[in-house]
Design an enzyme around this catalytic site. Structure first.
Site: not given
Ligand code: GUN
Length: 293
Positions: A53, A97, A120
């Protein structure tokens, strides 16, 4: 004829190019969109996702902040970090996350993110908007899967779709997005009886379990579109849920792991961050006109 491979890298590049155009428009308004990621603990997979990211943010010129919290962080401490970010004008998107350590209440923490910064799409507000057919901040993996399906040119409307996952990260938002496109959707999960009976009916099959070899060729309808959002490591290599070599002889289109859904998730996150910055700008009171009141 074997299935055509869906190239997540090239399709995600198209999303990134579109995002760059939106980014330029926002920058012309004097805003530098920025994403804040909150990472609790040191889960190796999470570390890797966060790195991806950060890298794409830096490539695009989107600001990136990483807020690390200890594994033992208390819920109130974590919420205080999030709340500060909710009020920070230079941060437009907030992402916590997942997964979180077991002692933390995921629902309560995710819902402490301002829905306007919820890039998200996991807050009750943004998930709820999906029920109304509104994809404001649509969950990134689910949106990425939609883009991959659309890239095949196969009709979603009236198709039978089977999703093997019922989480808020993938299965639930994806089911709503597909319903909003008039598909008939079956959501399967660990308590589903006779999984093959469901998968075999699907014109479009999406799986996101993290169980290598879960989806075998005899579970797939001839000519189906198969999207694999599962992730696991076998002998140090990333693999999905689908028995790729055998299923590609049955399917019409198939996404690989890696190089399928993964790049789409990060690209959609960038798009949501730029969208969030534009939205927050449009909701700010106009300085001059409010001063004149
Ligand atoms: N962990 C695995 N996929 C994701 C996601 O799309 N967003 C977040 N915040 N955590 C994750």
């Amino acid at each position: 004829m074997p299935a055509q491979i869906i190239d997540g890298h090239s399709i995600s590049s198209a999303v990134v190019e579109e995002t760059k155009k939106e980014l330029t428009k926002v920058q012309q308004l004097g805003i530098k969109p920025a994403l804040a990621v909150v990472l609790v603990g040191k889960n190796p997979a999470s570390e890797l996702y966060v790195k991806k990211k950060k890298k794409l943010c830096e490539q695009l010129g989107i600001g990136f902040e990483l807020h690390r919290c200890k594994e033992s962080t208390k819920e109130e401490e974590l919420k205080a970090v999030i709340n500060e970010l909710n009020f920070k004008h230079t941060v437009h998107g907030i992402l916590v996350q997942l997964p979180l350590p077991k002692h933390l209440n995921r629902e309560s923490i995710l819902n402490s993110i301002s829905p306007l910064k919820d890039v998200d799409g996991f807050t009750a507000v943004n998930l709820g908007m999906l029920l109304y057919g509104k994809e404001g901040f649509a969950a990134c993996t689910a949106k990425g899967v939609i883009n991959l399906i659309e890239s095949t040119g196969k009709e979603i409307e009236s198709s039978n779709v089977c999703i093997v996952n019922h989480s808020i990260v993938v299965g639930r938002p994806l089911a709503m997005m597909l319903l909003n496109r008039n598909a008939t959707v079956a959501i399967c999960h660990e308590f589903t009886r006779k999984l093959p009976e469901h998968t075999k009916k699907a014109d479009i099959l999406v799986t996101a379990v993290g169980k290598p070899g879960l989806i075998k060729a005899q579970m797939v309808k001839k000519g189906a579109v198969v999207i694999d959002a599962g992730i696991a490591k076998v002998k140090g290599k990333l693999v999905g849920d689908v028995d790729f070599e055998k299923v590609k002889e049955v399917a019409s289109f198939i996404s690989p792991v890696p190089g399928g859904v993964g790049p789409m998730t990060v690209a959609c996150l960038m798009a949501n961050t730029v969208k969030a910055a534009a939205l927050q700008k449009s909701q700010q009171p106009d300085q001059k006109s409010s001063a004149a009141l």
